[in-house]
Design an enzyme around this catalytic site. Structure first.
Site, PDB file in Angstrom:
ATOM      1  N   CYS A  20       0.891  -1.119   0.234  1.00 43.55           N
ATOM      2  CA  CYS A  20       0.500  -0.163  -0.219  1.00 43.55           C
ATOM      3  C   CYS A  20       1.273   1.309   0.007  1.00 43.55           C
ATOM      4  O   CYS A  20       1.580   1.601  -0.619  1.00 43.55           O
ATOM      5  CB  CYS A  20      -0.935   0.216   1.019  1.00 43.55           C
ATOM      6  SG  CYS A  20      -0.217   0.384   3.261  1.00 43.55           S
ATOM      7  N   ALA A  21       0.304   2.439   0.123  1.00 49.36           N
ATOM      8  CA  ALA A  21       1.694   3.051   0.681  1.00 49.36           C
ATOM      9  C   ALA A  21       2.366   3.616   1.233  1.00 49.36           C
ATOM     10  O   ALA A  21       3.520   3.944   1.834  1.00 49.36           O
ATOM     11  CB  ALA A  21       0.968   4.032   1.141  1.00 49.36           C
TER      12      ALA A  21
END
Length: 89
Positions: A44-45
């Site tokens: 993800c981020a």
């Protein structure tokens, strides 16, 4: 295999080459599409969503691993990212 659990607008701004987009909200419906015989790396981020997703997938029988630090750490380490909707380089 690498899956990116961010939202599409995040994915198009930069993702790991070869990562397939599987937003968190779609994960339950798409879990059956994931391999059971290979590790699945979840990104993800920053690593928070991917950790949650990897835990969910592991309970579903997938050999899932969260990528610590997410795409942010990936890019800070100098690794390449792909921009746009393509899943692979």
């Amino acid at each position: 295999m690498v899956i990116d659990v961010r939202e599409p607008f995040e994915y198009v701004n930069g993702h790991v080459p070869g990562a397939a987009l599987v937003p968190m909200g779609q994960l339950p419906a798409r879990t059956g599409d994931l391999p059971r015989d290979l590790p699945v790396y979840v990104i993800c981020a920053s690593g928070n969503r991917s950790l949650t997703a990897a835990d969910y997938l592991a309970r579903a029988g997938v050999d899932a691993w969260s990528v610590a630090g997410g795409t942010g750490a990936w890019t800070r380490a100098g690794h390449p990212v792909i921009r746009g909707i393509r899943a692979a380089a």
